[in-house]
Design an enzyme around this catalytic site. Sequence first.
Site, PDB file in Angstrom:
ATOM      1  N   HIS A   1      17.353  -8.297  13.793  1.00 53.18           N
ATOM      2  CA  HIS A   1      18.810  -8.371  13.897  1.00 53.18           C
ATOM      3  C   HIS A   1      19.389  -9.223  12.765  1.00 53.18           C
ATOM      4  O   HIS A   1      20.192 -10.141  13.001  1.00 53.18           O
ATOM      5  CB  HIS A   1      19.225  -8.928  15.257  1.00 53.18           C
TER       6      HIS A   1
ATOM      7  N   ARG B   1      23.774  -1.679  18.628  1.00 48.99           N
ATOM      8  CA  ARG B   1      23.198  -2.487  19.697  1.00 48.99           C
ATOM      9  C   ARG B   1      21.931  -1.808  20.196  1.00 48.99           C
ATOM     10  O   ARG B   1      21.870  -0.589  20.328  1.00 48.99           O
ATOM     11  CB  ARG B   1      24.195  -2.678  20.851  1.00 48.99           C
TER      12      ARG B   1
ATOM     13  N   GLU C   1      15.646  -7.520  23.332  1.00 48.30           N
ATOM     14  CA  GLU C   1      15.691  -8.227  22.068  1.00 48.30           C
ATOM     15  C   GLU C   1      15.552  -9.726  22.320  1.00 48.30           C
ATOM     16  O   GLU C   1      16.345 -10.272  23.092  1.00 48.30           O
ATOM     17  CB  GLU C   1      17.029  -7.928  21.386  1.00 48.30           C
TER      18      GLU C   1
END
Length: 336
Positions: free
Chosen positions: A280, A232, A261
């Site tokens: 991601h 993360r 993000e």
Amino acid sequence: MPKHVLVALPLSDAQRSALQASVPEYEFTFAQTETVTLAQVLEADIIMGNVPVELICQNHHLEWFQSNFAGPDTYLVPGVLPEQCLVTNATGAYGLAISEWMLGLWLGLQKDLFLYRDCQTQHKWDAITRQVRPVAGSRVLCVGMGDIGSNFAMRAHALGAEVVGVRRSVRPGAPCPDYCLRVVPQSELDAELPQADLVALSLPGTPETLHMFDAARLARCKQGAILLNVGRGSTVDCLALADAVHSGHLFGAALDVTDPEPLPSDHPLWSEPNVIITPHISGRFSLAKTLDNIVEIFIHNLKLYAAGQPVDNQVSRTTHYVSGGSGGQRLVCGMP
């Protein structure tokens, strides 16, 4: 009354048939995450797939939520799911895909391949004069030794690296995997950092891991180390990371996750030539085998649930890790 199962994933006909055949007495509805309706969500006793939070939070009778992520953080926020609802994740599905992403990005940085790609886009035949870095004999520190971290540790070891694993805690007398020199508890992380040529992070997003790698901890890293992050983005202070790379203290970084993000277009990390950023995508369904694994995990758990047995991959709502406290086990890549 039969259980109603909602599956919100881009499945093939064969995968749908396999799910229906696993527990024939259950009723299945198949949908897509983007188009699933509130009515479908409210009818479900069991949901497989990350349906929108604003819909799932309205189902107050949901018995079990099977996430298609390894880290279903947004669904663990209090109030999203009923208190009695089981939560399981997709640990065991992503080890192959994400560890191969880590391997590819690590090799690319070690051998300056991304810098040569920059030269190619400029039509420049220029040799980079600095020496490239070896993989064999390098020290790799895998922070997080779940499915993803363990898979990467095995691959790094196979290439001749010395691997040290870091877990939240290590049981006394627990056997060390044959692909690791040792596995140490998180309390010994700072002692290991100055020896590591590569620091590979595959941690969940929890209050405990928030900015675990801040400026102070990045400063403890070995001069010239590389940092990979596939867990993360919140684990790393990205502004501090940009400073550490820009100053030359770190050689570079490869990030599939960032904080925030998406990463803002004016963030200094974008301008660092030895930082590689992907949006991601190291997991998801970019590798077809990943979706196969997710379906296999759900079928495995469906059979357990229908038989009244504890399901596997149960996630603690407090630690966000898979917990064995309620029965079941943590699955690994290639299982069940």
